[in-house]
Motif scaffolding. Structure first.
Motif, short mmCIF file in Angstrom:
data_model
loop_
_atom_site.label_atom_id
_atom_site.label_comp_id
_atom_site.label_asym_id
_atom_site.label_seq_id
_atom_site.Cartn_x
_atom_site.Cartn_y
_atom_site.Cartn_z
N GLY A 18 -0.39 -7.86 -4.26
CA GLY A 18 -1.27 -6.84 -4.81
C GLY A 18 -0.79 -5.45 -4.43
O GLY A 18 -0.03 -5.28 -3.47
N VAL A 19 -1.22 -4.46 -5.20
CA VAL A 19 -0.82 -3.06 -4.97
C VAL A 19 -2.07 -2.22 -4.81
O VAL A 19 -2.97 -2.25 -5.65
N ALA A 43 -1.06 -0.60 -14.21
CA ALA A 43 -1.86 -1.80 -13.97
C ALA A 43 -1.60 -2.86 -15.03
O ALA A 43 -1.53 -4.06 -14.73
N LEU A 62 5.69 4.22 -9.29
CA LEU A 62 4.67 3.18 -9.13
C LEU A 62 5.19 1.83 -9.63
O LEU A 62 4.96 0.80 -9.00
N VAL A 74 2.05 -4.38 -14.35
CA VAL A 74 2.16 -5.26 -13.19
C VAL A 74 1.23 -6.46 -13.31
O VAL A 74 1.40 -7.46 -12.61
N VAL A 80 -9.03 1.27 -14.44
CA VAL A 80 -8.43 0.67 -13.26
C VAL A 80 -9.48 0.64 -12.14
O VAL A 80 -10.19 1.62 -11.95
N PHE A 115 -3.90 -4.55 -9.23
CA PHE A 115 -3.57 -3.15 -8.94
C PHE A 115 -4.87 -2.37 -8.81
O PHE A 115 -5.75 -2.49 -9.67
N ALA A 161 5.71 -1.49 -7.35
CA ALA A 161 5.00 -2.74 -7.66
C ALA A 161 5.95 -3.89 -7.90
O ALA A 161 5.63 -5.05 -7.62
N LYS A 188 0.84 -1.20 0.00
CA LYS A 188 0.00 0.00 0.00
C LYS A 188 0.87 1.25 0.00
O LYS A 188 1.95 1.28 0.59
N SER A 215 6.48 -6.01 -4.92
CA SER A 215 5.27 -6.45 -4.23
C SER A 215 4.99 -7.92 -4.52
O SER A 215 5.48 -8.47 -5.51
#
Length: 241
Positions: A48-49, A71, A38, A74, A100, A82, A42, A19, A45
């Protein structure tokens, strides 16, 4: 008088999902900075982001496409969902056009994010004449354990080329990672160099060190992602038939 430049910040938060809050102004000057931050966030990660954009000022509505781009990237690798969060209805209406998922709060977003089970395995390799052979052996063993032997040969080829690129072009020790999710196997090698991997033209495919060109022959997709640690990860995807 000096011109005033707008800024944008990414503020990470702790939790099960990756997050972060985005604070500042999104305009043509900050777009590249936000996109890169971003993507770096990601890349490290796992499940999930989730990005809170409530304190982000949208100067140009067309630039919300930055979130769709991230999005999409990733979604390929590291193959995670995302989503955006904002409590401002007018902001959600603008962001919804990007395609998104946008939620009014973090709880709603976490409940909605689908995180299919995935299997992970990794190994930190050394720098020696046996490094590539050890990488192949690791890949072969993991593919057998995960019962995807049909992907083993191509996965070994990809791991070999990525590891050898790291040894040849950086001073880093390669970190090899395999992940299986939704029938897609990802093979990734991380190093400490920020220089992105580049596909070179005119390679002799019969020569040693086939490079990224051979990877493009067998992989569904490949890419190079910068990481928050300062290095990069080069990855390739193989799909079960």
């Amino acid at each position: 008088m000096l011109a005033r430049h707008n800024s944008v910040w990414l503020v990470p938060r702790h939790g099960a999902l990756a997050k972060a809050s985005v604070v500042g102004v999104l305009d043509r000057t900050t777009y590249p900075q936000l996109r890169d931050r971003l993507l770096e966030f990601a890349a490290d990660s796992e499940d999930g982001v989730l990005i809170d954009v409530e304190r982000l000022e949208l100067r140009d509505r067309a630039l919300v496409r930055v979130f769709a781009l991230v999005a999409l990237r990733v979604g390929d690798w590291p193959a995670i969902p995302f989503a955006l969060v904002t409590g401002r209805p007018e902001q959600r209406a603008v962001l919804a056009a990007s395609g998104v998922p946008v939620y009014p709060d973090a709880a709603a977003a976490e409940a909605a994010l689908a995180c299919p089970a995935r299997r992970r395995a990794g190994r930190l390799l050394d720098r020696s004449p046996r490094t590539s052979a050890r990488a192949r052996g690791f890949v072969r063993g993991v593919c057998a354990e995960w019962m995807v032997p049909e992907l083993a040969e191509d996965a070994e080829l990809i791991a070999t080329e990525l590891v050898e690129n790291t040894l040849r072009h950086t001073d880093s020790v390669p970190r090899l990672r395999l992940e299986l999710r939704r029938g897609t196997l990802s093979v990734a090698v991380s190093d400490e160099s920020r220089r992105p991997a580049v596909l070179r033209e005119g390679l002799d495919l019969a020569a040693a060190g086939l490079g990224l060109r051979m990877i493009t022959k067998v992989a569904k997709r490949w890419g190079s992602s910068r990481s928050r640690s300062g290095g990069k990860t080069v990855w390739a995807l193989l799909a079960r038939s």
